[in-house]
Design an enzyme around this catalytic site. Structure first.
Site, PDB file in Angstrom:
ATOM      1  N   GLY A   1       0.806  -1.211   0.000  1.00  0.00           N
ATOM      2  CA  GLY A   1       0.000   0.000   0.000  1.00  0.00           C
ATOM      3  C   GLY A   1       0.837   1.258   0.000  1.00  0.00           C
ATOM      4  CG  ASN A   2       3.358   2.516   3.156  1.00  0.00           C
ATOM      5  OD1 ASN A   2       2.833   3.586   3.405  1.00  0.00           O
ATOM      6  ND2 ASN A   2       3.446   1.545   4.058  1.00  0.00           N
TER       7      ASN A   2
ATOM      8  CE  LYS B   1       1.452  -6.344  -0.091  1.00  0.00           C
ATOM      9  NZ  LYS B   1       2.477  -6.122   0.898  1.00  0.00           N
TER      10      LYS B   1
ATOM     11  CE  LYS C   1      -0.788  -4.145   7.646  1.00  0.00           C
ATOM     12  NZ  LYS C   1       0.419  -4.614   6.952  1.00  0.00           N
TER      13      LYS C   1
ATOM     14  CE  LYS D   1       6.699  -5.048   2.466  1.00  0.00           C
ATOM     15  NZ  LYS D   1       5.973  -4.546   3.639  1.00  0.00           N
TER      16      LYS D   1
END
Length: 309
Positions: free
Chosen positions: A6-7, A209, A124, A271
């Site tokens: 998103g970033n 995500k 989050k 990640k």
């Protein structure tokens, strides 16, 4: 399967609709190049931390005018907005190359456990960094939690339960079988629970995500899971004179670095966890790399390539 942060879509956690569209357009040009090469069986997923954070700010500013909406609604709204923008931009880039392949966003639900410990310990980060300590203190008094950073300020934390099952997996597989490029599990998917007393229903949370992407990639038997972000790859001793970028690394080695505390819980940690989980569960390859180097990362020429032990 490609996962966009998103970033990475909204640099610095902000960006107008036009700026985010332009960022996605540049990204979809690279995705179209992959399709041109013959890599047409694609599922795309995306983050939405900055976008959901912005919706929550609008919630607060307008709460005396219109009722605020819960987090699961915020996820659904941003799924739709980012999904249709991906569909518009990627379809245009494919048309320019003479490729008639549909791009279909799926409003996607992901099952979580109602008693997941993540609900008791929000972790989050979403939304922009805030600089007003008094404002943060006021919000904390209302029950919100924040991550503090001495250089950037404060960022809101929300519950992030573990994804258990992609509820709309069958729809994704049907679309893939019919030749579509699918956008699914955006923002980690809309978090839903099954309490055994009726239909599935949404719950106040944001699923990571990358973890939800790794789950869907496993469920659909993807041969590669690629996480695209705003840094070149995974580094150890990040931000120090000893910083070293990892190129090809086994999942065992990467887990060891994670156990040593090398990766932040609000940044590279999820990640790395997602990439490791996918490789361990499938025996396939995962990669983490920069958004602007999609083709090279997919081909293994850039980023951090995570391979079985």
């Amino acid at each position: 399967m490609l996962a966009f942060g998103g970033n990475a879509i909204a640099p610095q956690g902000a960006g107008t609709a036009a700026e985010q569209t332009e960022r996605l357009w540049a990204t979809m040009r690279q995705v179209a190049e992959l399709v041109t090469e013959g890599r047409s069986a694609l599922v795309l997923t995306h983050g939405n931390g900055p976008q959901v954070g912005n919706v929550l700010i609008k919630n607060e500013l307008a709460r005396d005018v219109v009722p605020p909406v819960p987090l699961d609604w915020c996820v659904a709204q941003t799924q739709a907005t980012i999904g249709f923008t991906i569909a518009d931009t990627l379809t245009h880039e494919l048309d320019r190359r003479g490729i008639a392949q549909p791009v279909v966003p799926v409003v996607s639900r992901v099952l979580v456990d109602a008693d997941d410990p993540g609900f008791q310990a929000p972790s989050k980060p979403i939304g922009p960094w805030l600089e007003d300590g008094d404002e943060v203190a006021r919000r904390e008094g209302e029950g919100l939690r924040f991550l503090a950073d001495p250089d950037r300020g404060w960022r809101r934390l929300v519950p992030s339960p573990q994804p258990r099952r992609s509820v709309d997996r069958a729809a994704v597989e049907l679309l893939l079988d019919d030749g579509a490029i699918v956008v699914a599990n955006g923002g980690g998917g809309i978090p839903v629970v099954d309490d055994g007393e009726g239909p599935l229903h949404g719950i106040e949370a944001v699923i990571d995500k990358d973890l939800a992407g790794a789950l869907l990639a496993e469920e659909i038997d993807a041969d590669t899971f690629v996480i695209l972000t705003d840094v070149p790859g995974v580094a150890v001793d990040f931000g120090t004179p000893r910083q070293r970028w990892l190129e090809t690394v086994t999942v065992t080695e990467l887990r060891a670095h994670a156990d040593d505390g090398q990766f932040g819980a609000g940044s590279m940690g999820p990640k790395v966890a997602a990439a490791c989980a996918f490789v361990e569960r499938t025996g396939q390859r995962a990669a983490i790399g920069a958004l602007e180097h999609i083709v090279a990362v997919v081909h293994g020429r850039a980023g951090t390539q995570v391979v079985p032990a």
